[in-house]
Design a protein around this motif. Structure first.
Motif, PDB file in Angstrom:
ATOM      1  N   TRP A  32     -21.080 -82.658 115.078  1.00  0.00           N
ATOM      2  CA  TRP A  32     -21.614 -81.738 114.058  1.00  0.00           C
ATOM      3  C   TRP A  32     -20.521 -81.327 113.069  1.00  0.00           C
ATOM      4  N   GLY A  33     -19.291 -81.158 113.595  1.00  0.00           N
ATOM      5  CA  GLY A  33     -18.179 -80.800 112.724  1.00  0.00           C
ATOM      6  C   GLY A  33     -17.846 -81.918 111.756  1.00  0.00           C
ATOM      7  N   LYS A  34     -17.905 -83.138 112.247  1.00  0.00           N
ATOM      8  CA  LYS A  34     -17.646 -84.292 111.388  1.00  0.00           C
ATOM      9  C   LYS A  34     -18.672 -84.359 110.262  1.00  0.00           C
ATOM     10  N   LYS A  35     -19.946 -84.150 110.611  1.00  0.00           N
ATOM     11  CA  LYS A  35     -21.000 -84.198 109.594  1.00  0.00           C
ATOM     12  C   LYS A  35     -20.802 -83.106 108.548  1.00  0.00           C
ATOM     13  N   ALA A  36     -20.423 -81.913 109.000  1.00  0.00           N
ATOM     14  CA  ALA A  36     -20.207 -80.794 108.070  1.00  0.00           C
ATOM     15  C   ALA A  36     -19.039 -81.083 107.138  1.00  0.00           C
ATOM     16  N   LEU A  37     -17.928 -81.559 107.695  1.00  0.00           N
ATOM     17  CA  LEU A  37     -16.760 -81.852 106.873  1.00  0.00           C
ATOM     18  C   LEU A  37     -17.024 -83.024 105.928  1.00  0.00           C
ATOM     19  N   GLU A  38     -17.740 -84.035 106.420  1.00  0.00           N
ATOM     20  CA  GLU A  38     -18.104 -85.168 105.549  1.00  0.00           C
ATOM     21  C   GLU A  38     -18.929 -84.693 104.362  1.00  0.00           C
ATOM     22  N   PHE A  39     -19.899 -83.828 104.641  1.00  0.00           N
ATOM     23  CA  PHE A  39     -20.766 -83.314 103.575  1.00  0.00           C
ATOM     24  C   PHE A  39     -19.941 -82.583 102.519  1.00  0.00           C
ATOM     25  N   ILE A  40     -19.024 -81.742 102.982  1.00  0.00           N
ATOM     26  CA  ILE A  40     -18.159 -81.030 102.047  1.00  0.00           C
ATOM     27  C   ILE A  40     -17.267 -82.015 101.302  1.00  0.00           C
ATOM     28  N   GLY A  41     -16.756 -83.015 102.021  1.00  0.00           N
ATOM     29  CA  GLY A  41     -15.877 -84.000 101.411  1.00  0.00           C
ATOM     30  C   GLY A  41     -16.542 -84.803 100.317  1.00  0.00           C
ATOM     31  N   VAL A  42     -17.807 -85.144 100.503  1.00  0.00           N
ATOM     32  CA  VAL A  42     -18.546 -85.885  99.488  1.00  0.00           C
ATOM     33  C   VAL A  42     -18.619 -85.107  98.176  1.00  0.00           C
ATOM     34  N   HIS A  43     -18.664 -83.788  98.292  1.00  0.00           N
ATOM     35  CA  HIS A  43     -18.761 -82.922  97.109  1.00  0.00           C
ATOM     36  C   HIS A  43     -17.398 -82.419  96.629  1.00  0.00           C
ATOM     37  N   SER A  44     -16.324 -82.869  97.267  1.00  0.00           N
ATOM     38  CA  SER A  44     -15.020 -82.259  97.022  1.00  0.00           C
ATOM     39  C   SER A  44     -14.523 -82.446  95.591  1.00  0.00           C
ATOM     40  N   PHE A  45     -14.761 -83.610  94.995  1.00  0.00           N
ATOM     41  CA  PHE A  45     -14.233 -83.821  93.641  1.00  0.00           C
ATOM     42  C   PHE A  45     -14.974 -82.950  92.630  1.00  0.00           C
ATOM     43  N   ASN A  46     -16.295 -82.877  92.758  1.00  0.00           N
ATOM     44  CA  ASN A  46     -17.054 -81.970  91.889  1.00  0.00           C
ATOM     45  C   ASN A  46     -16.521 -80.544  91.996  1.00  0.00           C
ATOM     46  N   ILE A  47     -16.386 -80.080  93.239  1.00  0.00           N
ATOM     47  CA  ILE A  47     -16.010 -78.687  93.463  1.00  0.00           C
ATOM     48  C   ILE A  47     -14.583 -78.432  92.997  1.00  0.00           C
ATOM     49  N   PHE A  48     -13.706 -79.391  93.221  1.00  0.00           N
ATOM     50  CA  PHE A  48     -12.350 -79.265  92.694  1.00  0.00           C
ATOM     51  C   PHE A  48     -12.381 -79.027  91.184  1.00  0.00           C
ATOM     52  N   LEU A  49     -13.242 -79.747  90.486  1.00  0.00           N
ATOM     53  CA  LEU A  49     -13.276 -79.671  89.028  1.00  0.00           C
ATOM     54  C   LEU A  49     -13.854 -78.361  88.505  1.00  0.00           C
TER      55      LEU A  49
END
Length: 327
Positions: A259-276
């Motif tokens: 479950w932790g992997k899925k949560a972190l993956e989900f955040i990671g997929v959005h990481s570049f958008n959120i960084f910007l």
């Protein structure tokens, strides 16, 4: 057993780095938040080193499958980088200018059009524009340079290995504008990809069981201390090593908790958008709302949740306009 440091683990590591970015930006200038919050916020700047290592690693992994044809590489990589950058600017800059009083004139002065164009090309940190409309966009100037030199770094890393890494480490002490602190972690990421280094490191700790766990823990705590109080390879110069240890911890967590992997993956997929765009949310446009929750953990969770919701809307918008077909 970890056979490959694949895209899912990479995304989980990006998710971890994104959360560090938010924590760092929220509290690194707020000692009034408490000693622990303030100190961990300072340490969380390792997020930049993690992203740079992962960028070098990811680029080196991608050419294993597609090969290195310079024209195709630059077109594909730089176009994707710029198009996402410009889309975020297109969505957030007009909103700021029209509704939040952050006009181009107020940021760039009488040369507002020229300043904005320089920033949109990503050259701003090498010019009078400096941080410009969004301070977090300094990273675009860095990553564009690193993408540009990747073919050379990849070749030299494959050819000279450890000797090339030693040369890049020496560049940490050469005053090259903006990039001198980051060529080394970028080269390390490339090196680790070429030699399956992350898997080898991870398995080294795993095979030693409880002893390996404590070695990893002690090494991480030491690097956290050394980053703040050491000499020579201190501060951001230590972030390559500190960041790799955090990537290994993230990998252990991801393999142990699905479950932790899925949560972190989900955040990671959005990481570049959120960084910007996250700096617009917590700093330029809605600081009273974000910091109004008082508790540091709640402030962090609210910002993370708001940013994820916005990024999900942006990704839905991309689908509707066929954005991926443009790149």
């Amino acid at each position: 057993m970890l056979e490959k440091f694949d895209i899912s683990i990479t995304n989980a590591s990006k998710g971890m780095a994104l959360m560090l970015i938010l924590w760092h930006h929220l509290f690194y200038e707020k000692p009034e938040s408490g000693w622990l919050v303030f100190q961990t916020a300072l340490l969380a700047k390792v997020c930049v080193g993690i992203y740079v290592v992962l960028s070098g690693y990811g680029l080196a992994e991608s050419i294993k499958k597609r090969g290195m044809e310079l024209g195709v590489f630059y077109k594909r990589r730089l176009l994707k980088l710029y198009m996402n950058y410009w889309l975020i600017a297109l969505l957030f800059v007009p909103f700021g200018a029209w509704f939040m009083g952050r006009t181009l004139l107020s940021v760039y002065g009488e040369h507002s059009f020229e300043g904005f164009m320089i920033q949109m090309l990503g050259f701003h940190m090498f010019t009078w524009v400096s941080y410009g409309y969004n301070a977090t966009w300094w990273f675009m100037s860095l990553i564009i340079v690193l993408y540009a030199i990747f073919p050379l770094v990849n070749f030299l890393s494959a050819r000279f290995g450890w000797w090339f890494l030693a040369f890049c480490a020496a560049l940490l002490f050469v005053p090259i504008p903006l990039v001198n602190d980051w060529i080394f972690p970028f080269a390390v990421g490339v090196f680790l990809s070429q030699r399956n280094g992350l898997v080898i490191l991870f398995e080294w700790f795993q095979k030693r069981g409880v002893v390996g766990f404590f070695i990893l823990l002690v090494a991480t705590l030491f690097m956290a201390w050394y980053r703040q109080h050491g000499w020579l390879f201190d501060s951001v110069r230590a972030d390559t090593f500190f960041g790799i240890l955090l990537i290994i911890w993230t990998t252990k967590f991801s393999l142990f908790f699905s479950w932790g992997k899925k949560a972190l993956e989900f955040i990671g997929v959005h990481s570049f958008n959120i960084f910007l765009f996250h700096t617009f949310i917590y700093y330029y446009y809605f600081p009273d709302f974000i910091y109004g929750f008082y508790s540091p953990l709640l402030i962090f969770l609210v910002l993370l949740g708001v940013c994820l919701l916005i990024s999900m809307v942006i990704e839905r918008f991309k689908l509707l306009i066929g954005f991926d077909k443009l790149i």
